[in-house]
Design an enzyme around this catalytic site. Structure first.
Site, PDB file in Angstrom:
ATOM      1  CG  ASP A   1       2.437  13.490 -19.323  1.00  0.00           C
ATOM      2  OD1 ASP A   1       3.007  13.752 -18.239  1.00  0.00           O
ATOM      3  OD2 ASP A   1       2.633  12.429 -19.948  1.00  0.00           O
TER       4      ASP A   1
ATOM      5  CG  ASP B   1       5.508   6.788  -5.623  1.00  0.00           C
ATOM      6  OD1 ASP B   1       4.511   6.554  -6.336  1.00  0.00           O
ATOM      7  OD2 ASP B   1       5.456   7.502  -4.608  1.00  0.00           O
ATOM      8  CB  SER B   2       6.339   8.986 -10.980  1.00  0.00           C
ATOM      9  OG  SER B   2       7.328   8.059 -11.336  1.00  0.00           O
TER      10      SER B   2
ATOM     11  CD  GLU C   1      -3.109   0.615   2.259  1.00  0.00           C
ATOM     12  OE1 GLU C   1      -4.124   1.315   2.302  1.00  0.00           O
ATOM     13  OE2 GLU C   1      -2.782  -0.180   3.165  1.00  0.00           O
TER      14      GLU C   1
ATOM     15  CE  LYS D   1       6.090  11.073 -20.293  1.00  0.00           C
ATOM     16  NZ  LYS D   1       4.777  10.489 -19.968  1.00  0.00           N
TER      17      LYS D   1
ATOM     18  N   GLY E   1      -1.888  11.282 -17.385  1.00  0.00           N
ATOM     19  CA  GLY E   1      -1.877  12.034 -16.129  1.00  0.00           C
ATOM     20  C   GLY E   1      -1.819  13.544 -16.344  1.00  0.00           C
TER      21      GLY E   1
END
Lengths: 195, 195
Positions: free
Chosen positions: B155, B67-68, B38, B175, B153
């Site tokens: 972007d 994780d971004s 989680e 990208k 997202g």
């Protein structure tokens, strides 16, 4: 690149300078920079990163910091992040190396599983949001009598099966090639080369 | 080297496979491996490392996880580690992308400091004690209307001054070369090459 190393240990600075040969490494003292960080983290990573960020906050420039220690699984991972202050009274000064090594041997009396490994977690901080970490290990086992006079800390008790020697019997250049700190440094140098 | 990537996002797997071209990347699903983590950490590092270790515990083999997210300093760092669930009711499903982007624009209404950056923290775990981390960023600013249809997202709202385009206006190959995730991947590939 100019890089500050969060240490005043000239031995460690020399070791890292050999690895980061294309860069110029300084101690905070050489640059007149003061910083404070208490190594109370529960992991090598927490201590290394906290130290690097504390120094970066004062310096504003690229920083390397590491936290290293000895892990003995049969002792539940001790001395671990407490390697430097193992066996010392809370709040008191650290034991000197021979005392600390005797303390470890006392704790291990009667233990047949003497496997152990050194850990080094090294952090390179370019900015608080751009950072790189390498955590490397050196596996071995704890013998019952110190041997050798090179190195420092637990090195005389740490036996490398492949070398039939303790780390304290390995000349410095040999040690740097295979040590946990040497390996972690080589990974971060590879990161720098890729920038 | 065979590496498991902690994602079922085929887009992300393809992006990483191009970077780690000398290695073979798999999703947990392809290997029939289930894991649970989680993402409740307070930092990108805590989430990426926790996810990598959780998958490694099940798989026993090398693992990559990341994780971004998006950071807007004028919003006190929001959405940050909450980027995917920004604006969603607690415990409820995530907003869809257009809704979430409108939510961000609502939060930023009237703000003149629209500087922002994407962050990606990527972790490569070989064993629980041998791991490597690269956290990279992509700086830009948040515009007031979405532009472009590539990417995902945030972007379409994220404008790159050097390119005079949003990230969603950049073709995928472009990208990948400059993105936070692409850059983090390139650092970890350099680490692998040095092993």
């Amino acid at each position: 690149m100019e890089i500050l190393v969060a240490t005043e240990n000239t031995h460690k600075l020399k070791e890292l300078s050999a690895i980061f040969a294309d860069h110029t490494l300084f101690t905070p003292h050489e640059k007149g920079i003061e910083y404070f960080f208490e190594e109370t983290g529960e992991t090598f990573l927490a201590n290394a990163q906290g130290k690097a960020l504390a120094l970066h906050e004062q310096a504003g420039s690229p920083v390397i910091a590491d936290d290293s220690g000895l892990v003995v699984p049969a002792l539940g991972g001790e001395p671990g992040v407490y390697s430097a202050r193992y066996g010392s009274p809370a709040g008191g000064p650290n034991l000197d190396t021979p005392e600390r090594n005797r303390y470890l041997l006392g704790k291990m009396e009667g233990l047949t599983d003497r496997r152990s490994y050194f850990v080094c977690c090294m952090v390179l901080v370019l900015t608080p949001e751009r950072f790189f970490v390498a955590q490397e290990t050196l596996p071995g086992r704890i013998i019952s009598e110190p041997r050798g006079s090179y190195g420092f800390g637990y090195d005389p008790l740490f036996y490398l099966n492949e070398y039939n020697q303790t780390v304290a019997e390995l000349p410095e250049a040999e040690k740097n090639k295979i040590s946990h700190r040497g390996r972690a440094g080589i990974r971060l140098r590879a990161v720098l080369d890729s920038l």
